[in-house]
Scaffold this active site. Sequence first.
Site, mmCIF file in Angstrom:
data_model
loop_
_atom_site.group_PDB
_atom_site.id
_atom_site.type_symbol
_atom_site.label_atom_id
_atom_site.label_comp_id
_atom_site.label_asym_id
_atom_site.label_seq_id
_atom_site.Cartn_x
_atom_site.Cartn_y
_atom_site.Cartn_z
ATOM 1 N N TYR A 1 0.833 -1.201 0.000
ATOM 2 C CA TYR A 1 0.000 0.000 0.000
ATOM 3 C C TYR A 1 0.872 1.257 0.000
ATOM 4 C CZ TYR A 1 -4.169 -2.785 1.287
ATOM 5 O OH TYR A 1 -5.205 -3.670 1.322
ATOM 6 N N GLU B 1 -9.058 -4.805 9.510
ATOM 7 C CA GLU B 1 -7.839 -4.958 10.303
ATOM 8 C C GLU B 1 -7.895 -4.124 11.561
ATOM 9 O OE1 GLU B 1 -3.016 -5.050 9.720
ATOM 10 O OE2 GLU B 1 -4.227 -4.023 8.235
ATOM 11 N N ASN C 1 -1.709 7.382 14.525
ATOM 12 C CA ASN C 1 -2.714 7.783 15.502
ATOM 13 C C ASN C 1 -3.176 9.221 15.298
ATOM 14 O OD1 ASN C 1 -2.528 5.245 16.559
ATOM 15 N ND2 ASN C 1 -2.016 5.899 18.634
ATOM 16 N N GLU C 2 -2.331 10.051 14.720
ATOM 17 C CA GLU C 2 -2.775 11.412 14.401
ATOM 18 C C GLU C 2 -3.876 11.383 13.341
ATOM 19 O OE1 GLU C 2 0.493 11.508 16.787
ATOM 20 O OE2 GLU C 2 0.446 10.523 14.824
#
Length: 756
Positions: free
Chosen positions: A493, A608, A740-741
């Site tokens: 990806y 996922e 996480n941002e």
Amino acid sequence: MTDAPETLATDLPGDEERRLLRDSVRGFLGEAWPVVGAVERGADPAALRRIWRELAGQGIAALGADSTEGGVRELVVVLQELGRAACPAPLIDAGLLNPAFGKRRDQPEAMARLLADVRRGDAYPCLSFGAADPDRGAGVVSIDRGAVSGRLSFVEGASAATHLVAVVDDDPALAFVEARGQRVKVTPTRAMGMDGLCRIDLRGAPAVVVPIDRELVDDLLWISRLAYVARAWGAADRTFELVVQYAKDRRQFGQPIGRFQAVQHKLADNLLALRAVQASLDNAAAHRDRGAEQWRSFAAATCAYAGPALRRVSLENHHAFGAIGYAEEHEAPRHFRRVHVDAARHGGHRASREALAERYLGATRLELPELDLGASANAFRQEVRSWLTGHWPAERRERYEASEKAHRDFDPRFARELGETGWLGLTWPAHFGGQERSPYHWMAFLEEMHRAGAPRAGAPIQAAAWMSFGRPEQQARYLPELLRGEVMYGMWYSEPGSGSDLASIRTTAVRDGDEWVINGQKIWTTTYWGDYMWLAARTDPAAKPPHAGISMFVVPVDTPGITRRPIRTMYDGEFCNTFLDDVRVPLDAVVGEPGRGWEILVGSLGTERAFVGAGILMKLARQFEELCDYVRGIEVDGRPLRLDPLVRDALGDYAAQIEVGRQLALDCVAILARGDMPTWEAAVTKVFAGELMERFHESALDMLGMEATLSANALGAPMRGRLEQQLRHSLMWVISIGSNEIQRSLIAQRALGLPG
């Protein structure tokens, strides 16, 4: 296909009944206790007695007496609404008398009359735990020939009370005293700048004394803690609701402040904390209503986490409001006060952390409570555990962990053995060869795999995509080998300049006759050594919007034109830079149809993320138990480390956070079980779990010192060096599968509706 946990058993009220209760109470309070004047009414004894009679008239005062009609779970719902409305009606006090005496047949006649009066709203009770309260300032009373003397502090609403109820810790017993007697002095005391609390001096006041078991006192204390958490949650949630709307409406520099990333991430963190407290609170209350053996552990985890979390939410809400939030004419100040007062009750979070520390560091070794996944999935957990005992015993695991390939977390022989069970198709439809079991069974399977330290197997992301998007001939070709555990997939990806922004990928796939020709570069591929790669490439450069031109391909890793350059990672693993130069694949290498790659990509990442947070938490649970075992066995300067107050506080804190995280993961499972896909909910769990993994392993360094930095095979390395290795590995979980941002932005925009 849904197999709901036993906490939703049919003999207890269900989610729909609680929703109706919530809506009913919210509507009632909106009329009977409106926002305007709520603070003033909260300090008016007549107004308090009036609202209590009206609530009792709706049956609220009977909650907690019978779990089948309305137990602690329903009590929590109403207290959350009272917290939102800033209404200090004495439901907590009544809600403790009901489970204590609701079904007791040997109670004195005066006691029976009092309970009946409470449920009608004719009696207004206030309860204090006295010396049984972990808060050192709560006071103490004694009994001498049926008369009570002593002092009690921090008693809420005593100025409106008709009766005082105090725990006498000696026997123990409950003493019931008429609040307006001559030997009772009630002195209002302000706390956090608001009225409502009182000090009570008793000088030989006549009392009805009822003996109770010490275990019941402990039960009531935990119910009380949960009740105060519920009310504090309601106050914090109401302010959060207001500040989210404010972020949408308030404009600065020509745009809503809710578009600023700093505000979005602040509010995303608040949503995460509120959701975590809610999930844990509901779980603890449900276990209490069922009479489950482990309910106090769940309650301790809830209270240990909730106090600091709700206080932080309250502060961040005010930060987002700015100056408007500390004007007394605004709602926010009253809720700020409520959160901070209620969070300090009964010793605050420190007392709950100590209870957890004693559980895991005490004389008897205890593990984290097993999650209730429903009768069928709970039984399946034992089946998997038994199978793993035979197929992945400690000696086999140790040989594998010592091998050079252990960093790949994949053992081909074990994967094929697991394939023989059919469990790699646990949740697949039967027509694909699956067992059609629920997501709760999959959760049980993953839990046991992590518990045993077994390597991964199968490719659930790609399996789900093949079943949803693959053509029949592709499904017939690729699914059976996945089911048998014969293959492993990786994902191509990310690209240079296209990490989290996957819509900007530049790898191209151009049709040339009966083939596609792929050119480009992929980076950060972890499972680069797999049998197939799931590759996203642009097949229509002119498509608008850009993601509409992406297709998904399945590419064997030995296809000519592929150059892989492995890179060692800081956590002793590997990822890979891959160069694709005129890589030719057949037309049927496109997964499903051309142009659907973005849909497949987003769907597969959603699948996922739904379980990645759960997987991290399962790893953490195993390591937490191992760390507790290690701490229990060592001494520092001749004193057991397990008795160190800082170590106990830290491990009690992490026990709570891990449990709260597990409840967030179960929320995602419940969504999947309903047939939906968790999006922002999965992001919440992933953010929580990844950052918890970082904090946990950082704290291990503080607890153990230099020895915690020793790596695998180093002399004296604790836990085979996994503490420091997992600290290095934790960074990957915070960054990968969408940093996480990015996840916080997703939460803010999809869950809260803030502008993108």
